[in-house]
Enzyme design. Sequence first.
Site, PDB file in Angstrom:
ATOM      1  N   VAL A  85     -12.931  -6.368   0.700  1.00 32.48           N
ATOM      2  CA  VAL A  85     -13.851  -5.283   0.321  1.00 32.48           C
ATOM      3  C   VAL A  85     -14.312  -5.357  -1.136  1.00 32.48           C
ATOM      4  O   VAL A  85     -15.239  -4.639  -1.521  1.00 32.48           O
ATOM      5  CB  VAL A  85     -13.249  -3.883   0.604  1.00 32.48           C
ATOM      6  N   TYR A 139      -3.540   4.913  -8.129  1.00 33.65           N
ATOM      7  CA  TYR A 139      -3.881   5.211  -6.724  1.00 33.65           C
ATOM      8  C   TYR A 139      -4.605   6.558  -6.642  1.00 33.65           C
ATOM      9  O   TYR A 139      -5.660   6.671  -6.007  1.00 33.65           O
ATOM     10  CB  TYR A 139      -2.597   5.220  -5.880  1.00 33.65           C
ATOM     11  N   ILE A 156       1.698   9.271   6.460  1.00 36.16           N
ATOM     12  CA  ILE A 156       1.429   8.722   7.790  1.00 36.16           C
ATOM     13  C   ILE A 156       2.313   7.494   8.006  1.00 36.16           C
ATOM     14  O   ILE A 156       2.489   6.684   7.078  1.00 36.16           O
ATOM     15  CB  ILE A 156      -0.068   8.301   7.912  1.00 36.16           C
TER      16      ILE A 156
HETATM   17  P1  NAP Z   1      -2.173  -0.484   5.957  1.00 35.74           P
HETATM   18  O1  NAP Z   1      -1.526  -0.683   7.277  1.00 35.74           O
HETATM   19  O2  NAP Z   1      -1.612  -1.218   4.766  1.00 35.74           O
HETATM   20  O3  NAP Z   1      -3.723  -0.780   6.151  1.00 35.74           O
HETATM   21  C1  NAP Z   1      -4.605  -1.077   5.105  1.00 35.74           C
HETATM   22  C2  NAP Z   1      -5.319  -2.346   5.452  1.00 35.74           C
HETATM   23  O4  NAP Z   1      -6.282  -2.675   4.435  1.00 35.74           O
HETATM   24  C3  NAP Z   1      -4.332  -3.522   5.510  1.00 35.74           C
HETATM   25  O5  NAP Z   1      -4.603  -4.334   6.624  1.00 35.74           O
HETATM   26  C4  NAP Z   1      -4.601  -4.199   4.190  1.00 35.74           C
HETATM   27  O6  NAP Z   1      -4.194  -5.551   4.103  1.00 35.74           O
HETATM   28  C5  NAP Z   1      -6.102  -4.048   4.109  1.00 35.74           C
HETATM   29  N1  NAP Z   1      -6.610  -4.424   2.810  1.00 35.74           N
HETATM   30  C6  NAP Z   1      -5.995  -4.423   1.610  1.00 35.74           C
HETATM   31  N2  NAP Z   1      -6.788  -4.928   0.668  1.00 35.74           N
HETATM   32  C7  NAP Z   1      -7.941  -5.273   1.278  1.00 35.74           C
HETATM   33  C8  NAP Z   1      -9.146  -5.865   0.842  1.00 35.74           C
HETATM   34  N3  NAP Z   1      -9.345  -6.254  -0.433  1.00 35.74           N
HETATM   35  N4  NAP Z   1     -10.138  -6.059   1.748  1.00 35.74           N
HETATM   36  C9  NAP Z   1      -9.962  -5.717   3.023  1.00 35.74           C
HETATM   37  N5  NAP Z   1      -8.844  -5.178   3.509  1.00 35.74           N
HETATM   38  C10 NAP Z   1      -7.846  -4.957   2.635  1.00 35.74           C
HETATM   39  O7  NAP Z   1      -2.114   1.062   5.564  1.00 35.74           O
HETATM   40  P2  NAP Z   1      -2.800   2.379   6.208  1.00 35.74           P
HETATM   41  O8  NAP Z   1      -1.831   3.469   6.016  1.00 35.74           O
HETATM   42  O9  NAP Z   1      -3.347   2.117   7.554  1.00 35.74           O
HETATM   43  O10 NAP Z   1      -3.990   2.618   5.157  1.00 35.74           O
HETATM   44  C11 NAP Z   1      -5.323   2.901   5.549  1.00 35.74           C
HETATM   45  C12 NAP Z   1      -5.989   3.788   4.497  1.00 35.74           C
HETATM   46  O11 NAP Z   1      -5.330   5.071   4.500  1.00 35.74           O
HETATM   47  C13 NAP Z   1      -5.863   3.274   3.067  1.00 35.74           C
HETATM   48  O12 NAP Z   1      -7.091   3.464   2.381  1.00 35.74           O
HETATM   49  C14 NAP Z   1      -4.772   4.142   2.464  1.00 35.74           C
HETATM   50  O13 NAP Z   1      -4.879   4.246   1.057  1.00 35.74           O
HETATM   51  C15 NAP Z   1      -5.032   5.452   3.174  1.00 35.74           C
HETATM   52  N6  NAP Z   1      -3.894   6.371   3.189  1.00 35.74           N
HETATM   53  C16 NAP Z   1      -2.699   6.041   3.800  1.00 35.74           C
HETATM   54  C17 NAP Z   1      -1.657   6.965   3.830  1.00 35.74           C
HETATM   55  C18 NAP Z   1      -0.340   6.697   4.515  1.00 35.74           C
HETATM   56  O14 NAP Z   1       0.570   7.527   4.419  1.00 35.74           O
HETATM   57  N7  NAP Z   1      -0.159   5.609   5.212  1.00 35.74           N
HETATM   58  C19 NAP Z   1      -1.818   8.212   3.209  1.00 35.74           C
HETATM   59  C20 NAP Z   1      -3.027   8.501   2.577  1.00 35.74           C
HETATM   60  C21 NAP Z   1      -4.055   7.588   2.595  1.00 35.74           C
HETATM   61  P3  NAP Z   1      -2.881  -5.951   3.165  1.00 35.74           P
HETATM   62  O15 NAP Z   1      -1.708  -5.428   3.883  1.00 35.74           O
HETATM   63  O16 NAP Z   1      -2.930  -7.430   3.070  1.00 35.74           O
HETATM   64  O17 NAP Z   1      -3.011  -5.271   1.824  1.00 35.74           O
END
Ligand code: NAP
Length: 252
Positions: A64, A157, A190
């Site tokens: 991204v 963050y 989450i």
């Molecule tokens: P996740 O499983 O780590 O998913 C995030 C995905 O984005 C991963 O596949 C990650 O790959 C990928 N990513 C990282 N850098 C990237 C890049 N430069 N280009 C394209 N893809 C990239 O975590 P998730 O919880 O599903 O997160 C999804 C969104 O929700 C994120 O924006 C996160 O900040 C937000 N969020 C999550 C939580 C929570 O509690 N889980 C809470 C609030 C907000 P890598 O693993 O290689 O980095």
Amino acid sequence: MGRLDGKVALISGGARGQGAAEAMLFAKEGAKVVIGDILDDEGRQTEAQIAELGGDATYIHLDVTSAADWDAAVQTALDRYGRLDILVNNAGIGGQRVTLEDTTMEHWDRTLDINGKGVFLGTKAAIPALRDAGGGSIINISSIAGIIGSRLGNPAYGASKGAVRLLTKSTAIQHAADNIRCNSVHPGMIVTAMTEEILADPERRQFYDDNIPLGRFGTVDDIANGVLFLASDDSSFVTGSELVIDGGLIAQ
Ligand code: NAP
């Protein structure tokens, strides 16, 4: 009848976690889905899983932070499916525990680049295609950390997710006349790879279980259901808004 019949969606960070859950739900609701991520193996697995369920998805490598990758991802949607109606800016890196004084410039830049600039570049790349489709919906995944500060959390963050929250509102206002809506989603705690460390620490897990009014961590489906609402025409009068999905954590 699916809630996204005839629509084409692009989801960043869609290989696993919340993005993969959104890709699967969108496909189940009739959308054709382009999944972008840097995790190519997981991305192809998600693509195959959607095909097994009778859906239609295409995986593409998408960092991204690269404007060229974004252009290629949007072009893939147009070449393969003829249009683009929905963009979910979901990719992000997360919440390692670090104080402001311990935050290095490299950590700050990387976090702001992926979580902040990534959403800007994705939005900019998708707008012409959404406009050509007669309008559309952009959903930006922020966080509760984009609304409140934290003693334990990671200031870079929070800053990146706060940027996403307000970029959402400018996008909504500047593109309302194009019939393009833009809203932010603010997940709480989450269960995904991002919270693995917290979930593995009984004390920290208990802290959240005790402090989340609904008494549990959220699931990827809790988030995907909210994102589906914002992606579908059910939310046709909703733009520039913030959907908090956190079991009540920041309401208190
Ligand atoms: P996740 O499983 O780590 O998913 C995030 C995905 O984005 C991963 O596949 C990650 O790959 C990928 N990513 C990282 N850098 C990237 C890049 N430069 N280009 C394209 N893809 C990239 O975590 P998730 O919880 O599903 O997160 C999804 C969104 O929700 C994120 O924006 C996160 O900040 C937000 N969020 C999550 C939580 C929570 O509690 N889980 C809470 C609030 C907000 P890598 O693993 O290689 O980095």
